[in-house]
Write an enzyme that holds these catalytic residues in place. Structure first.
Site, PDB file in Angstrom:
ATOM      1  N   GLY A  29      48.643   9.595 103.661  1.00  0.00           N
ATOM      2  CA  GLY A  29      47.898   8.833 104.663  1.00  0.00           C
ATOM      3  C   GLY A  29      46.419   8.955 104.362  1.00  0.00           C
ATOM      4  CG  PHE A  31      41.445  12.062 106.798  1.00  0.00           C
ATOM      5  CD1 PHE A  31      40.585  11.745 105.756  1.00  0.00           C
ATOM      6  CD2 PHE A  31      41.101  11.667 108.078  1.00  0.00           C
ATOM      7  CE1 PHE A  31      39.417  11.039 105.974  1.00  0.00           C
ATOM      8  CE2 PHE A  31      39.929  10.953 108.321  1.00  0.00           C
ATOM      9  CZ  PHE A  31      39.082  10.633 107.266  1.00  0.00           C
ATOM     10  CG  ASP A 140      51.134   7.632 115.220  1.00  0.00           C
ATOM     11  OD1 ASP A 140      51.294   6.417 115.464  1.00  0.00           O
ATOM     12  OD2 ASP A 140      50.683   8.046 114.134  1.00  0.00           O
TER      13      ASP A 140
HETATM   14  N1  LIG Z   1      59.241  17.219 106.280  1.00  0.00           N
HETATM   15  C1  LIG Z   1      59.348  16.089 105.579  1.00  0.00           C
HETATM   16  N2  LIG Z   1      60.460  15.826 104.850  1.00  0.00           N
HETATM   17  C2  LIG Z   1      60.569  14.651 104.161  1.00  0.00           C
HETATM   18  N3  LIG Z   1      59.618  13.693 104.143  1.00  0.00           N
HETATM   19  C3  LIG Z   1      58.501  13.889 104.863  1.00  0.00           C
HETATM   20  C4  LIG Z   1      58.300  15.102 105.612  1.00  0.00           C
HETATM   21  N4  LIG Z   1      57.106  15.029 106.236  1.00  0.00           N
HETATM   22  C5  LIG Z   1      56.584  13.839 105.901  1.00  0.00           C
HETATM   23  N5  LIG Z   1      57.404  13.146 105.076  1.00  0.00           N
HETATM   24  C6  LIG Z   1      57.141  11.792 104.519  1.00  0.00           C
HETATM   25  O1  LIG Z   1      55.753  11.629 104.401  1.00  0.00           O
HETATM   26  C7  LIG Z   1      55.287  10.575 105.275  1.00  0.00           C
HETATM   27  C8  LIG Z   1      53.921  10.941 105.843  1.00  0.00           C
HETATM   28  O2  LIG Z   1      54.010  12.154 106.608  1.00  0.00           O
HETATM   29  P1  LIG Z   1      53.287  12.283 108.016  1.00  0.00           P
HETATM   30  O3  LIG Z   1      53.434  13.684 108.490  1.00  0.00           O
HETATM   31  O4  LIG Z   1      53.802  11.202 108.909  1.00  0.00           O
HETATM   32  O5  LIG Z   1      51.770  12.053 107.597  1.00  0.00           O
HETATM   33  P2  LIG Z   1      50.676  10.962 107.984  1.00  0.00           P
HETATM   34  O6  LIG Z   1      49.808  11.684 108.964  1.00  0.00           O
HETATM   35  O7  LIG Z   1      50.005  10.652 106.694  1.00  0.00           O
HETATM   36  O8  LIG Z   1      51.375   9.767 108.593  1.00  0.00           O
HETATM   37  C9  LIG Z   1      56.398  10.423 106.335  1.00  0.00           C
HETATM   38  O9  LIG Z   1      56.406   9.111 106.886  1.00  0.00           O
HETATM   39  C10 LIG Z   1      57.631  10.702 105.492  1.00  0.00           C
HETATM   40  O10 LIG Z   1      58.021   9.569 104.741  1.00  0.00           O
END
Ligand SMILES: Nc1ncnc2c1ncn2[C@@H]1O[C@H](COP(=O)(O)OP(=O)(O)O)[C@@H](O)[C@H]1O
Ligand SMILES: [Mg+2]
Length: 189
Positions: A29, A31, A140
């Site tokens: 994303g 940051f 969110d």
């Molecule tokens: N624990 C996890 N296991 C598998 N995929 C993950 C995990 N955490 C995040 N992701 C993948 O990474 C993406 C971005 O993570 P997220 O925590 O939503 O960050 P951002 O704040 O950038 O949206 C998620 O939409 C998912 O596809």
């Protein structure tokens, strides 16, 4: 004191903080960047790095506070929330280690296989209830922030803008307009 952070562009095979080896990139994303990593025992975990070096220096402190809160929210014990396991700092950039969800997020899962929507909805609502029981709102909620766990169940993640449900979140400017808008436009009420 300014918060100092070095650029960290981890590639597959790199070791993070002498503890984790990068297996693949899961998401990125503005940051944050999320990697699948292996720990000492070869277990897969997800590591979310706050790319502090890309954050303007005047908002670094507040983003770090938010990131700490994100970790703490992931400590709430529920099968329907993605668990935070540990945290650390690499080259001045904070990271959170959490349970790895091999099914990826709901957006990609929905395009690849048939889902039982009643089951998805039930798990999402159970996750929200667990947050609400601890006085939190997610703020969110969207398919990208719902992950598919090893056991096929669904769990909420990305508590980066989750807040206290009893506090007013939207700061207003002198004209009464919100100073800052959180969430994702297409999903916002
Ligand atoms: N624990 C996890 N296991 C598998 N995929 C993950 C995990 N955490 C995040 N992701 C993948 O990474 C993406 C971005 O993570 P997220 O925590 O939503 O960050 P951002 O704040 O950038 O949206 C998620 O939409 C998912 O596809
Ligand atoms: Mg997200």
């Amino acid at each position: 004191m300014p918060v100092v952070a070095q650029r960290c562009n981890f590639a597959i095979g790199d070791i993070i903080d002498n503890r984790f080896q990068v297996s693949k990139v899961l998401g990125e994303g503005s940051f944050g960047k999320v990697y699948a990593v292996k720990d000492y025992s070869g277990n897969l975990q997800a590591l979310k790095l706050l790319k502090l070096w890309e954050v303007p220096s005047d908002i670094r402190e507040s983003l770090m506070t938010r990131f700490d809160m994100e970790f703490e929210t992931g400590r709430i014990n529920s099968d329907y929330l993605v668990h935070s396991i540990s945290h650390g700092v690499v080259e001045g950039n904070p990271y959170i280690v959490m349970e790895y969800c091999p099914g990826g997020d709901l957006l990609s899962a929905a395009s690849q296989s048939h889902l039982d929507l009643a089951e998805v909805a039930t798990h999402v609502l159970c996750g929200l209830k667990a947050l609400h029981n601890c006085g939190k709102v997610h703020r969110d909620l969207k398919p990208e922030n719902v992950l598919v766990k090893k056991n096929g169940e669904f769990a909420l993640t990305d508590f980066g803008i989750s807040g206290d449900r009893n506090k007013r979140m939207t700061e207003r400017n002198i004209l009464g307009k919100p100073k800052q808008i959180f969430g994702t436009y297409v999903y916002a009420s």
